[in-house]
Design an enzyme around this catalytic site. Structure first.
Site, PDB file in Angstrom:
ATOM      1  N   ILE A  26      43.053  49.104  38.915  1.00 24.23           N
ATOM      2  CA  ILE A  26      43.362  48.859  37.513  1.00 24.23           C
ATOM      3  C   ILE A  26      42.878  47.480  37.077  1.00 24.23           C
ATOM      4  CG2 ILE A  26      45.203  48.725  35.783  1.00 24.23           C
ATOM      5  CD1 ILE A  26      44.914  51.478  36.900  1.00 24.23           C
ATOM      6  N   THR A  27      43.304  46.452  37.802  1.00 25.21           N
ATOM      7  CA  THR A  27      42.792  45.114  37.486  1.00 25.21           C
ATOM      8  C   THR A  27      42.583  44.308  38.753  1.00 25.21           C
ATOM      9  OG1 THR A  27      44.968  44.110  37.286  1.00 25.21           O
ATOM     10  CG2 THR A  27      43.969  44.863  35.251  1.00 25.21           C
ATOM     11  N   GLN A  28      41.765  43.291  38.610  1.00 24.18           N
ATOM     12  CA  GLN A  28      41.461  42.415  39.723  1.00 24.18           C
ATOM     13  C   GLN A  28      41.666  40.990  39.258  1.00 24.18           C
ATOM     14  OE1 GLN A  28      37.390  42.816  40.735  1.00 24.18           O
ATOM     15  NE2 GLN A  28      37.432  41.212  42.271  1.00 24.18           N
ATOM     16  N   GLY A  29      42.757  40.394  39.668  1.00 20.97           N
ATOM     17  CA  GLY A  29      43.024  39.022  39.263  1.00 20.97           C
ATOM     18  C   GLY A  29      42.555  38.059  40.321  1.00 20.97           C
ATOM     19  N   GLU A  31      44.474  36.419  42.187  1.00 18.74           N
ATOM     20  CA  GLU A  31      45.426  36.468  43.295  1.00 18.74           C
ATOM     21  C   GLU A  31      45.596  37.834  43.910  1.00 18.74           C
ATOM     22  OE1 GLU A  31      46.207  32.905  43.562  1.00 18.74           O
ATOM     23  OE2 GLU A  31      48.042  33.916  44.157  1.00 18.74           O
ATOM     24  N   LYS A  49      50.506  46.575  44.068  1.00 16.97           N
ATOM     25  CA  LYS A  49      49.945  45.240  43.906  1.00 16.97           C
ATOM     26  C   LYS A  49      49.632  44.700  45.297  1.00 16.97           C
ATOM     27  CE  LYS A  49      50.851  40.875  41.612  1.00 16.97           C
ATOM     28  NZ  LYS A  49      51.593  40.238  40.545  1.00 16.97           N
ATOM     29  N   ASP A 158      53.517  33.097  33.017  1.00 15.86           N
ATOM     30  CA  ASP A 158      52.176  33.501  32.570  1.00 15.86           C
ATOM     31  C   ASP A 158      52.293  34.512  31.439  1.00 15.86           C
ATOM     32  OD1 ASP A 158      49.270  35.047  34.205  1.00 15.86           O
ATOM     33  OD2 ASP A 158      49.421  33.622  32.539  1.00 15.86           O
TER      34      ASP A 158
END
Lengths: 264, 349, 198
Positions: A26-29, A31, A49, A158
């Site tokens: 879904i997302t790549q942050g 961290e 996660k 955040d």
């Protein structure tokens, strides 16, 4: 929302075991990586996660940090949820392997919905300031949600419109106020997500900075909605006993303005 | 055009002469010399002693810089000096010298922000066009990215700079300050292998070093009192090398982390490291591992440019001068606090 | 008719499955417990008092964690079956866990879980046969309705320290069903964070 993988991304070892559906990134942050997967049964979706190893860190330090962060996030999510703060539930934790499984929230982040709504209005030709009931409603709900979180002694760390979600209603609960039917884009319960930088704090300063980061996020990502941020603050101000003091402190934080240059 | 630059915000006084060419070719470093005030082991440096040192050396260095560069007074276009940030008295000494030269030679003055000097010189030398910048020295720790004519600070040390933390630990261990305390910590760390549990303080985009310094000082004292201490995990004897190793691994991991966060936020995968601590090979190595993991790269300069120097002041000053900026005599003050984002970077769009 | 359920939980190696059965009106709890305590290898099951189970998911969650810990070689208790019972606990006090969640002489409603592993495989038929032979009670289907009828909510709230949940309607828990769902979520989370909440 998938992401084009340019470089091979590490899968958490758990995803190497069989499951009914392939994991979806879904997302790549910076961290962590977020995948959509399943928990226990094919019919129960979850968010996984995963904090992969960082090659630059000494392995001992890396393991220590990862474990600490996974546990910290899980603890804070449980603490919030127990007190009625709208966050995803924790399903499973494996700090040794660096992952956490959370309740899957069906819906979309506020950032996307808000931009869709603004664009839809622009196409419809609605002037700014007109027919803003839905937007005001959303801002109020955001203020209340953040206030609830602060009220239980947690600061997010955040707060942006990518870390606030609007939960889709489950089909069983069809409700009365379908306005014109079609574009109820801003409806839905506000869910606060990604407590990866969250901490326990009751300091006005920390709470004020949380609000300031959100304010600046509105300013840089949705400048057209920025004017209504005061609705967020008003709702926040009524949400828990110490809230008005935080609003006062927010004025100081704004003056200091370092965070302004960070996001501006 | 040619500019003379003077830098003295900390214990190094540097003088440099730079030449910018009209056709957009890379700038030429005509000379870049420096002298460092080294305090005895176990001691830091006092502003008044540093200021005295700078006053003693400035004229000699200016003469030498111009001789090496092969330039005359007539060739010089402007005099650039460090307006701040830094230590008060040393900054003043150098400002006085700059003003004197300006009056004596009838040249314009350009006050330069020390951090911007590092950034612009780093960009020039490495060719990195728009990287995220990690600026780390004894007095500063900032993660910076350029946006809309400002070098914006994304993250910073909330209490003391990382270089300050390392320097003070060098004092605790009574390590030599020659050539620099941080350099000697680095050499000692190379012999260490036990990673001790030190407080890791990253808060969002910022970090803090006071806590880890306190802890490492206590550990050093305990080690001194009991040299037979063993690490509970590995059973190995702990040495001062291990203390240095643990300190570096931890503080550098913190710096790399906040840099990575800024890169993710801004969508960049280039990093430029500037400032005295940027000379450290382990930091460069760690940053390189992180950057390559993201498909990017690290840019770093050698000790001529990462340690405080006069040429960066000359370069940044001249760029600003060419864009129409100058500092009238009455405004040629200096200031201990001068945030990087206060400067209008009018020479970039 | 067999109502034993065999489940392949997501994200476990393919050759690990769990068999789950529910019994009501169990009359021989005492002797079942004795067999368990005696370490009789034929009686390696997770024997759980169903009154502390709020839903299927909770039971499967415990099974998942225990089997995952087995696969990763980090069991804290004797075997994977005792580990399932331990995985229901919000804290690390193993002894207390069996008193709270495990079968006792007063247990009337029982949840049974058997894990089949590559080194010790058990088919559904074999398990069902043994249970039919050993348990003096009425087998029921392993579903949420059946389980709901067995749950002692007050006891669950006490064990998981969830007394305030649902007591304030304005905190978003509008009805009994939603309240139950919320309790279930919090229980799963407490289990996931076993011993690590402070």
């Amino acid at each position: 929302m998938t992401s084009i993988l340019q470089y091979p991304l590490p899968l958490p070892p758990i995803l190497a075991h069989p499951s009914s559906t392939a994991p979806l990134l879904i997302t790549q942050g910076a961290e962590a990586l977020l995948y959509k997967s399943t928990y226990l049964l094919p019919s129960l979706p979850c968010a996984l996660k995963y904090r992969p190893r960082k090659p630059y860190r000494h392995p001992t330090l890396d393991t220590r940090l990862t474990k600490h962060r996974i546990l910290s996030e899980a603890r804070l999510l449980l603490k919030c949820r127990k007190e009625g703060v709208p966050v995803p539930s924790v399903y499973a934790v494996d700090e040794g392997q660096g992952w956490l499984m959370l309740e899957w929230i069906e819906g979309e982040v506020v950032r996307v919905r808000l931009n869709e709504w603004l664009r839809w209005r622009r196409e419809k030709g609605t002037a700014e300031g007109e027919e803003e009931g839905e937007l005001r409603g959303l801002m109020e709900r955001i203020g209340e949600a953040v206030g609830m979180m602060h009220g239980v002694g947690v600061v997010h760390g955040d707060l942006t419109t990518s870390n606030l979600m609007l939960k889709s209603r489950e089909h069983a609960e069809v409700n009365d106020h379908a306005e014109g039917g079609e574009e109820n884009l801003l409806a839905g319960e506000v869910i606060i997500i990604d407590l990866g930088l969250a901490s326990v704090s009751r300091f006005e300063e920390d709470r004020a900075v949380d609000l300031y980061v959100l304010e600046r996020a509105f300013g840089s990502t949705h400048p057209r909605a920025e004017g209504l941020f005061e609705v967020v603050l008003e709702a926040y101000g009524k949400s828990f006993k110490g809230a008005p003091i935080v609003l006062k402190r927010l004025e100081d934080v704004r003056m200091r303005g370092r965070k302004r240059s960070m996001l501006g | 055009m040619i500019a003379l630059g003077l830098e003295g915000s900390a214990n190094k006084i540097g003088v440099g002469v730079i030449s910018h060419h009209a056709n957009g070719k890379a700038a030429s470093v005509l000379s870049n010399i420096r002298h460092t005030y080294v305090s005895p082991p176990g001691e830091g440096f006092l502003p008044k002693d540093v200021a005295k040192h700078h006053r003693i050396w400035v004229v000699t260095l200016v003469k030498e810089a111009m001789a090496v560069a092969g330039v005359t007074i007539a060739d010089i276009g402007c005099i650039c000096y460090t307006k701040g940030p830094g230590m008060g008295a040393p900054l003043q000494s150098v400002a006085v010298a700059a003003r004197m030269l300006s009056l004596l030679w009838d040249k314009d003055l350009v006050g330069v922000n020390h951090c911007v000097g590092h950034i612009e010189m780093g960009r020039e030398i490495t060719g990195a066009h728009n990287p995220v910048v990690l600026y780390v020295s004894g007095g500063n720790t900032q993660v910076i990215a350029y946006a809309e004519q400002r070098y914006r600070i994304f993250g910073e040390a909330l209490d003391i700079a990382v270089g300050n933390c390392l320097d003070r630990f060098a004092r605790t261990l009574q390590i030599s300050n020659d050539p620099a305390p941080g350099y000697n910590i680095e050499q000692l760390a190379k012999k260490g292998k036990v990673l001790l549990d030190l407080p890791y303080a990253v808060k969002g985009m910022d970090c803090s070093f006071a806590g880890i310094l306190t802890t490492i000082d206590i550990l050093a004292a305990e080690l001194k009192a009991n040299p037979e201490q063993r690490d509970p995990l590995s059973g190995e004897l702990i040495t001062t090398a291990d203390l240095c190793f643990s300190l570096q691994e931890t503080v550098y991991a913190m710096l790399v982390e906040i840099t990575e966060r800024a890169m993710a936020h801004v969508g960049s995968n280039q990093v430029l490291i500037v400032g005295g601590v940027g000379c450290n090979e382990r930091l460069q190595e760690m940053m390189d591992l992180m950057a390559r993991d993201r498909g990017g790269s690290v840019f770093a300069t050698d000790e001529r440019y990462c340690i405080d120097n006069g040429i960066m002041i000359a370069h940044a000053g001249l760029i600003a001068y060419e864009a129409g900026f100058k500092t009238p005599l009455e405004e040629s003050t200096c200031t201990q606090r001068f945030r990087t984002d206060e400067v209008l970077v009018s020479w970039r769009d | 008719m067999s109502v034993l359920q065999t489940i392949s939980l997501e994200h476990l190696p393919a050759d690990y499955v769990v068999h789950i059965a529910v019994y009501r009106e169990v009359k021989n709890s005492s002797s079942l417990q004795e067999q368990l305590l005696a370490g009789n290898t034929e009686f390696e099951y997770a024997l759980i008092d169903a009154s502390v189970i709020i839903s299927k998911i909770q039971a499967m969650s415990a099974a998942y964690r225990a089997v995952n810990d087995l696969v990763e070689n980090r069991l804290r208790s004797r075997n994977v079956h005792s580990e399932i019972v331990f995985s229901l606990s919000p804290n690390n006090n193993i002894a207390e866990t069996f008193r709270r969640f495990g079968i006792t002489p007063t247990t009337t409603n029982l949840l049974v879980i058997k894990v089949s592993t590559p080194s010790q495989p058990f088919s559904a038929d074999a398990v069902q046969e043994h249970l039919t032979k050993s348990i003096d009670g009425t087998q029921a289907e392993f579903n949420d309705n059946v389980i709901a009828g067995m749950t002692d909510l007050a006891r669950i709230r006490k064990i998981y320290k969830l007394n305030t949940v649902g007591s304030k309607p304005e905190k978003g828990v509008a009805n009994a069903k939603a309240e139950r769902r919320e309790l279930e979520m919090l229980i799963i989370s407490s289990m996931a964070l076993r011993g690590a909440t402070n």
